[in-house]
Design an enzyme around this catalytic site. Structure first.
Site, PDB file in Angstrom:
ATOM      1  N   HIS A   1       5.066   0.661 -14.410  1.00 14.16           N
ATOM      2  CA  HIS A   1       6.459   1.111 -14.526  1.00 14.16           C
ATOM      3  C   HIS A   1       6.560   2.216 -15.589  1.00 14.16           C
ATOM      4  O   HIS A   1       7.184   2.029 -16.633  1.00 14.16           O
ATOM      5  CB  HIS A   1       7.307  -0.107 -14.910  1.00 14.16           C
ATOM      6  CG  HIS A   1       8.785   0.051 -14.791  1.00 14.16           C
ATOM      7  ND1 HIS A   1       9.478   1.145 -15.250  1.00 14.16           N
ATOM      8  CD2 HIS A   1       9.718  -0.788 -14.272  1.00 14.16           C
ATOM      9  CE1 HIS A   1      10.762   0.976 -15.036  1.00 14.16           C
ATOM     10  NE2 HIS A   1      10.935  -0.202 -14.430  1.00 14.16           N
TER      11      HIS A   1
ATOM     12  N   GLU B   1       7.079   5.514 -10.764  1.00 15.90           N
ATOM     13  CA  GLU B   1       6.288   4.290 -10.884  1.00 15.90           C
ATOM     14  C   GLU B   1       5.305   4.121  -9.723  1.00 15.90           C
ATOM     15  O   GLU B   1       5.664   4.335  -8.566  1.00 15.90           O
ATOM     16  CB  GLU B   1       7.233   3.094 -10.952  1.00 15.90           C
ATOM     17  CG  GLU B   1       8.301   3.271 -12.039  1.00 15.90           C
ATOM     18  CD  GLU B   1       9.445   2.286 -11.916  1.00 15.90           C
ATOM     19  OE1 GLU B   1       9.181   1.133 -11.505  1.00 15.90           O
ATOM     20  OE2 GLU B   1      10.598   2.658 -12.216  1.00 15.90           O
TER      21      GLU B   1
END
Length: 301
Positions: A170, A273
């Site tokens: 992330h 991400e």
């Protein structure tokens, strides 16, 4: 972690040291011929990476981020596992899984012949994880700090039954001004728009940020590029083991609602991400392993 013992056993003179970071959380600091970086053992989270050829750090960390044993750190590259996004079973479990706020084990360090530095962190199931997710597992995150930043998350199903995961690296990238930046490499791909109640659309041209964005892009393996004219650079993201990607910026209202994110910081970041999300899920049989990896390179203008 006993920091003195960890330095004796795994420190690399002139390249890698373990110290006490913010909130007393152990921090791995790397400074080699190619780049400097910092990695929190809490969450196995890269918090900074700056090549010697770069003017600015690759990553963004909120100035209001929590540095507490039971909290995820807002910024850097959190590891989302074994689910990405909200609890898929709606049982009140944490968003993005349960490994972001756990202390991982520092397993190994290595000074490579090319001047890069390699760090290996690991996490296994225990009684507390089994209360949230019953399957036996072993995770390893390999981080290589060199001319590029490379991360590889390896899941090992150590049990006797198969399980299915979604997951993500992330990454929060630092920007000069998100309103002037673009994300390239996703034109023509369908996406799930979480801001628009999960409706589907197709990306036309580059992604421009002029409001809240939370999209899962589907069936994509291409290199992604963040063009950031405000900092005079582009960021190139290469991925393996991933057929989806997420682009996120909270914009104004969500920024104000988050206690660990300053009101104006949405202007200085974007998340792009590397994921297995939505239908890009991974099923592992007993004893199987799966590798999700990403590399990041800064190109200065």
């Amino acid at each position: 972690m006993d920091i003195a013992q960890a330095n004796d056993e795994l420190g690399i003179p002139g390249a890698l040291a373990i110290c006490e970071g913010s909130g007393g959380l152990p921090l791995i600091h790397i400074d080699n011929a190619h780049a400097s970086a910092s990695i929190s053992v809490h969450g196995a989270q890269v918090l900074s990476y700056c090549p010697v050829t770069a003017k600015d750090d690759l990553l963004f960390v909120s100035r209001q981020a929590y540095f507490q044993p039971d909290k995820a750190i807002k910024g850097g590259i959190p590891v989302c596992w074994p689910w990405f996004g909200p609890d898929p079973e709606q049982r009140g479990r944490p968003d993005h899984g349960f490994v972001r706020d756990r202390s991982w084990q520092l397993l190994a360090t290595e000074a490579r012949v090319d001047g890069a530095t390699r760090v290996l962190l690991g996490l296994r199931d225990d009684e507390s994880s089994q209360a949230l997710w019953p399957d036996p597992f072993s995770l390893e995150l390999e981080i290589t700090v060199g001319e590029t930043l490379e991360l590889a998350l390896v899941t090992h199903n150590t049990g006797e039954a198969s399980f299915t995961i979604t997951q993500g690296l992330h990454a929060y990238f630092g920007l000069g001004d998100v309103r002037k930046a673009q994300v390239l490499g996703l034109a023509g791909h369908d996406y799930i728009d979480k801001v628009a109640d999960g409706t589907r659309a197709t990306q036309s041209g580059p992604i421009n940020i002029d409001g809240p964005v939370n999209r899962i892009y589907l069936d994509t393996t291409d290199t992604l590029v963040i063009d950031d004219p405000s900092l005079g650079r582009s960021i190139h993201i290469e991925r393996e083991g991933s057929h989806s990607a997420v682009v996120w910026n909270p914009w104004i209202e969500q920024s104000r609602a988050m206690g660990d994110f300053a009101d104006d910081e949405y202007l200085r970041m974007i998340c792009v991400e590397t994921t297995n999300a939505a239908e890009d899920a991974v099923t592992l049989g007993a004893g199987e392993r799966y590798r999700l990896s990403s590399s990041y390179r800064i190109h200065q203008a």
